[in-house]
Design an enzyme around this catalytic site. Structure first.
Site, short mmCIF file in Angstrom:
data_model
loop_
_atom_site.label_atom_id
_atom_site.label_comp_id
_atom_site.label_asym_id
_atom_site.label_seq_id
_atom_site.Cartn_x
_atom_site.Cartn_y
_atom_site.Cartn_z
N ALA A 97 44.18 47.16 46.49
CA ALA A 97 45.11 48.30 46.63
C ALA A 97 44.39 49.64 46.58
CB ALA A 97 46.18 48.25 45.55
N GLY A 98 43.21 49.65 45.94
CA GLY A 98 42.42 50.89 45.91
C GLY A 98 42.16 51.47 44.53
N LYS A 99 42.29 50.64 43.49
CA LYS A 99 42.09 51.12 42.11
C LYS A 99 40.67 51.67 41.91
CE LYS A 99 43.01 47.04 40.47
NZ LYS A 99 43.27 46.34 41.76
N ASP A 132 48.55 55.08 50.34
CA ASP A 132 48.53 55.05 51.81
C ASP A 132 47.42 56.00 52.24
OD1 ASP A 132 49.05 54.94 54.47
OD2 ASP A 132 51.17 55.47 54.34
N ARG A 144 36.86 44.68 53.42
CA ARG A 144 35.90 44.88 52.32
C ARG A 144 34.80 43.82 52.34
NH1 ARG A 144 38.09 45.29 46.17
NH2 ARG A 144 37.92 43.02 46.30
N ARG A 176 44.07 35.99 45.94
CA ARG A 176 44.35 37.40 45.64
C ARG A 176 45.64 37.86 46.31
NH1 ARG A 176 39.37 40.49 43.79
NH2 ARG A 176 38.09 38.84 42.94
N ARG A 231 28.94 41.41 43.23
CA ARG A 231 28.92 41.68 44.66
C ARG A 231 27.69 42.53 44.96
NH1 ARG A 231 35.04 43.72 44.11
NH2 ARG A 231 36.05 41.69 44.13
N1 ATP Z 1 43.93 54.86 51.07
C1 ATP Z 1 43.10 54.01 51.63
N2 ATP Z 1 43.08 53.86 52.96
C2 ATP Z 1 42.25 52.98 53.57
N3 ATP Z 1 41.38 52.18 52.90
C3 ATP Z 1 41.37 52.27 51.56
C4 ATP Z 1 42.22 53.18 50.86
N4 ATP Z 1 41.97 53.04 49.53
C5 ATP Z 1 41.02 52.10 49.42
N5 ATP Z 1 40.64 51.64 50.62
C6 ATP Z 1 39.66 50.58 50.91
O1 ATP Z 1 40.29 49.34 50.58
C7 ATP Z 1 39.35 48.44 50.01
C8 ATP Z 1 39.87 47.99 48.65
O2 ATP Z 1 39.78 49.11 47.75
P1 ATP Z 1 39.27 48.90 46.27
O3 ATP Z 1 38.05 48.05 46.25
O4 ATP Z 1 39.20 50.26 45.65
O5 ATP Z 1 40.51 48.07 45.68
P2 ATP Z 1 40.76 47.55 44.21
O6 ATP Z 1 42.20 47.75 43.94
O7 ATP Z 1 39.81 48.20 43.25
O8 ATP Z 1 40.43 46.02 44.34
P3 ATP Z 1 39.96 44.96 43.24
O9 ATP Z 1 41.07 44.83 42.28
O10 ATP Z 1 39.70 43.73 44.02
O11 ATP Z 1 38.71 45.49 42.59
C9 ATP Z 1 38.02 49.17 49.94
O12 ATP Z 1 37.22 48.75 51.02
C10 ATP Z 1 38.39 50.64 50.07
O13 ATP Z 1 37.38 51.40 50.68
N1 LIG Z 2 42.99 41.47 32.61
C1 LIG Z 2 41.89 42.02 33.12
N2 LIG Z 2 41.76 42.17 34.44
C2 LIG Z 2 40.64 42.74 34.90
C3 LIG Z 2 39.61 43.18 34.05
N3 LIG Z 2 38.61 43.70 34.82
C4 LIG Z 2 39.03 43.61 36.09
N4 LIG Z 2 40.26 43.05 36.14
C5 LIG Z 2 41.09 42.78 37.32
O1 LIG Z 2 40.58 41.67 38.01
C6 LIG Z 2 40.99 41.75 39.36
C7 LIG Z 2 39.87 41.37 40.27
O2 LIG Z 2 38.78 42.25 40.12
P1 LIG Z 2 37.52 42.13 41.10
O3 LIG Z 2 36.53 43.15 40.58
O4 LIG Z 2 37.02 40.73 41.05
O5 LIG Z 2 38.03 42.47 42.48
C8 LIG Z 2 41.48 43.19 39.59
O6 LIG Z 2 42.89 43.14 39.68
C9 LIG Z 2 41.07 43.90 38.34
O7 LIG Z 2 41.99 44.91 38.00
C10 LIG Z 2 39.78 43.00 32.65
O8 LIG Z 2 38.93 43.33 31.83
N5 LIG Z 2 40.92 42.42 32.25
#
Ligand code: ATP
Ligand SMILES: Nc1nc2c(ncn2[C@@H]2O[C@H](COP(=O)(O)O)[C@@H](O)[C@H]2O)c(=O)[nH]1
Length: 199
Positions: free
Chosen positions: A15-17, A172, A137, A148, A44
């Protein structure tokens, strides 16, 4: 004086966290600190041990959890993830706003603690866009991707629960989503800046 409230960032994988929180950490250097979680998944390309995650074996993680070293832990997409007490304390000791990036199980478990964070859910505009972001990604196998996406559907439903999150941000347009996130955190950001000014 009590320190600033932590921030929980949750929402479906992809989602983009991380994208949003990296922008925060960059713009507000000396205000936010990231709670480095533990995970049993493989790093990764580009991820650093101790910075992005503490990458550990399942045995090590299970032992630490059994010793009571974790605030919360969860199984997500075939791997373990968890927030250690030390990770949060390391950030709070510097009087920074502690950011936790955790899944929905983590949110539910943090709710049972006295951490008192601001809860932010980051959502993609649609499941199709989420899938495209995850595929583009290029970090997941097809199996992991499907797990996922399944978790994302559950997440979207649960996040509608009234009161679970202080704010739900639809990511978005990235800059618009980032602007919303900053608005929500403005009060805590100001608190840290005031403390830094007076010290
Ligand atoms: N607003 C946006 N528009 C288009 N692409 C985006 C946007 N926000 C994030 N992205 C892209 O979407 C992908 C997923 O974003 P990101 O890795 O930040 O998600 P995440 O929620 O942290 O996922 P995870 O929980 O798996 O770590 C990345 O490649 C990022 O560059
Ligand atoms: N409950 C927890 N969730 C966590 C933690 N650190 C990351 N996360 C969540 O895991 C998924 C997948 O992460 P990814 O890096 O493998 O893409 C994502 O939703 C994270 O928010 C944690 O310490 N506790």
């Amino acid at each position: 004086m009590a320190g600033p409230r932590p921030v929980v960032m949750s929402g479906p994988s992809g989602a983009g966290k991380s994208t949003l929180l990296k922008k925060l950490l960059k713009e507000f250097n000396g205000v936010f600190g990231f709670s480095v979680s533990h995970t049993t998944r493989n790093p990764r390309p580009g991820e650093e041990n101790g910075k992005d995650y503490h990458f550990v074996s399942r045995e090590v993680m299970q032992t630490s959890i059994a010793k009571g070293e974790f605030i919360e832990s969860a199984e997500f997409s075939g791997n373990m993830y968890g927030t250690s007490k030390a990770a949060v304390q390391a950030v709070q000791a510097q009087n920074l706003i502690c950011i936790l990036d955790i899944d929905m199980q983590g949110v539910k478990n943090i709710k049972k603690t006295d951490l008192n964070p601001i809860y932010v859910s980051v959502q993609a505009p649609s499941m199709d866009i989420l899938e495209k972001r995850l595929r583009d990604r290029k970090t997941e196998s097809e199996e992991s991707l499907q797990k996922r996406l399944h978790a994302a559907k559950v997440d979207v439903e649960i996040s509608k629960e009234p009161g679970l999150f202080d704010v739900v941000i639809i990511n978005d347009d990235l800059e618009a989503a980032y602007g919303k996130l900053k608005d929500v955190l403005l009060e805590e950001i100001q608190k840290v800046r005031d403390v830094n000014k007076s010290s």
